[in-house]
Design an enzyme around this catalytic site. Structure first.
Site, PDB file in Angstrom:
ATOM      1  CG  HIS A   1      -5.799  -2.370   0.542  1.00 49.15           C
ATOM      2  ND1 HIS A   1      -4.736  -2.291  -0.562  1.00 49.15           N
ATOM      3  CD2 HIS A   1      -5.411  -1.536   1.331  1.00 49.15           C
ATOM      4  CE1 HIS A   1      -3.921  -1.378  -0.196  1.00 49.15           C
ATOM      5  NE2 HIS A   1      -4.314  -0.824   1.216  1.00 49.15           N
TER       6      HIS A   1
ATOM      7  CB  SER B   1      -0.994   0.089   1.299  1.00 48.94           C
ATOM      8  OG  SER B   1      -1.938   0.887   1.163  1.00 48.94           O
TER       9      SER B   1
ATOM     10  CD  GLU C   1      -5.411  -3.545  -3.960  1.00 47.92           C
ATOM     11  OE1 GLU C   1      -5.648  -3.407  -2.638  1.00 47.92           O
ATOM     12  OE2 GLU C   1      -4.346  -3.833  -4.335  1.00 47.92           O
TER      13      GLU C   1
END
Length: 455
Positions: free
Chosen positions: A365, A193, A308
């Site tokens: 995610h 990330s 995600e």
């Protein structure tokens, strides 16, 4: 014993930084919370990081050090992210194989945590490097300044302080890691990330040259911050201080972080409000432009999760917004990076993580982290991945990453940024756990795939 403590017997290492005392347990050695810079407090709070002086007494590295995070990004986060109080937030942890005089120096993985450049913790149990140590890799986790303290653009303050912290940490690793059994000439920098974005930023930066030899970006992207002066002005108003070094410096880090998150929530905006700044000595040009001319001797492995931020039982509007964020912020960076590096001597390889968490409703995610680290037994994994995440997938993914860190070329073909680029696909339903495929990041294929998922 506190959960942040390292188990085992004392284990002392004599490094250029001084004597550092960690803990040895079975075949794993842990040295936690080692300061690589002076505490960023007082006059140093908004200043470039200062290298830590040599320890004059043995340094107790038996527990995780303070974290820059004072306030978590959300009340509940997918990744367990403990906040540890204290001023020495510029510290790193090392998990290494047991000492062996006959062992050649081990490759090194330096891990940069995520959290939107606003939060996150290097003390997360999901970042425990024990599987890397088991496989002959020294794993280093790094803390860096966050939010206003790390990435605000203020008069009289060096820009990109968070990236400068990471560069200094890499210098510390180069100077000291051999004392822990690591090879300073075989360093892979990796992150997820915001951490993955930091990897790409460092790869594109002239300041990053020579500090690492390989790079891995999980769900990273080109996260340069936009115009933030308006946001900082409103932040100052909220805190009752001018939006200046002196104004923000007069409030505690916790107060500033809390105000940033509150203001961000009020805006209802999930996009980045603070991040790497373009136009200084660290990032003179945008990341994609820098990747086209720098880091060409550094092999790169990067990818994203399949969903995600567009997974789960969302309504149509929320799913559409999540899809835009997923594609523009994360997945699009993969072919764009490959295209920018088309002329690079070293290769670029892409992966896509497609295993859907039954808890989160998709390949969300962060869910790939425990697989790459091979820590499916870590705290918080069952809550995020359910009771039966496929252990074989973790074995396969972790092995791919270890091979890359060891300096081997991945088993699948290189990417060039064109349509139909080869991709290593992990955990797609009704397919082998690991499969080499094409077209995963192509826009048309992506739209078809996404439509099928929502039917």
């Amino acid at each position: 014993m506190n959960s942040l403590d390292a188990p085992g017997e004392p284990d002392a290492v004599r490094a250029p930084a001084g004597t550092i005392v960690g803990r040895r347990h079975a075949r794993t050695r842990r040295f936690l919370g080692i300061p690589f810079a002076e505490p960023p407090t007082g006059a140093r709070r908004f200043a470039a990081p200062v290298p830590r002086g040599r320890f004059t007494q043995p340094y107790d590295a038996s527990r995780h050090g303070p974290t820059a995070q004072r306030v978590p990004l959300f009340a509940t986060t997918t990744v367990p992210e403990p906040s540890v109080p204290g001023d020495d937030v510029l510290n790193l942890g090392i998990v290494a194989p047991a000492a062996d005089e006959d062992r050649a120096p081990c490759p090194v993985l330096v891990w940069i945590h995520g959290g939107g450049f606003l939060a996150g913790s290097p003390a997360s149990p999901w970042y425990d490097g024990r599987a890397f140590a088991r496989d002959g890799v020294v794993c280093v986790t790094v803390g860096y300044r966050l939010g206003v303290d790390g990435f605000a653009v203020l008069d009289g303050v060096p820009t990109n302080l968070g990236l400068r912290d990471l560069l200094l940490a890499l210098d510390w690793v180069r100077e000291n890691i051999s004392a822990f059994g690591g090879d300073p000439d075989r360093v892979t920098v990796a992150g997820q990330s915001a951490g993955g974005a930091a990897v790409l930023a460092l790869l594109s930066s002239p300041a990053g040259y020579g500090r690492f030899q390989r790079a891995v970006s999980l769900s990273g992207g080109f996260f340069e911050a936009g115009a933030v002066s308006d946001f900082l002005g409103r932040l100052g108003d909220r805190l009752g201080v001018p939006a200046t070094r002196a104004g923000f410096g007069g409030r505690s880090v916790a107060d500033v972080q809390r105000a940033v998150l509150d203001l961000r929530d009020e805006r209802g905006d999930d996009t980045l409000v603070l991040g790497p700044f373009v136009g200084d000595d660290i990032l003179p040009v945008p990341v994609a432009q820098g990747l086209a001319v720098r880091g060409h001797d550094v092999p790169v492995l990067l990818g994203a999760t399949g969903d995600e931020f567009d997974r789960g039982a969302m309504d149509g509007a929320a799913r559409a917004a999540g899809s835009r964020l997923t594609d523009t912020l994360f997945r699009a960076a993969c072919p764009r990076t490959a295209e920018a590096r088309r002329a690079a001597r070293a290769g670029t390889w892409l992966y896509s993580f497609e295993w859907p968490s039954p808890v989160l409703g998709g390949a969300a995610h962060c869910v790939d982290i425990p697989y790459f680290f091979d820590v499916l037994d870590a705290p918080g994994v069952t809550e995020a991945l359910g009771p039966n995440p496929p252990a074989e997938l973790a074995t396969l993914m972790h092995a791919d990453l270890v091979r890359f860190v060891r300096g081997r070329e991945p088993a699948w073909a290189r990417a060039t940024g064109g349509l139909g680029d080869p991709v290593r696909e992990y955990g797609r339903p009704s397919a082998p756990l690991v499969a080499d495929t094409t077209g995963v990041f192509d826009p048309v294929v992506r739209q078809v795939s996404r439509a099928a998922r929502t039917c």
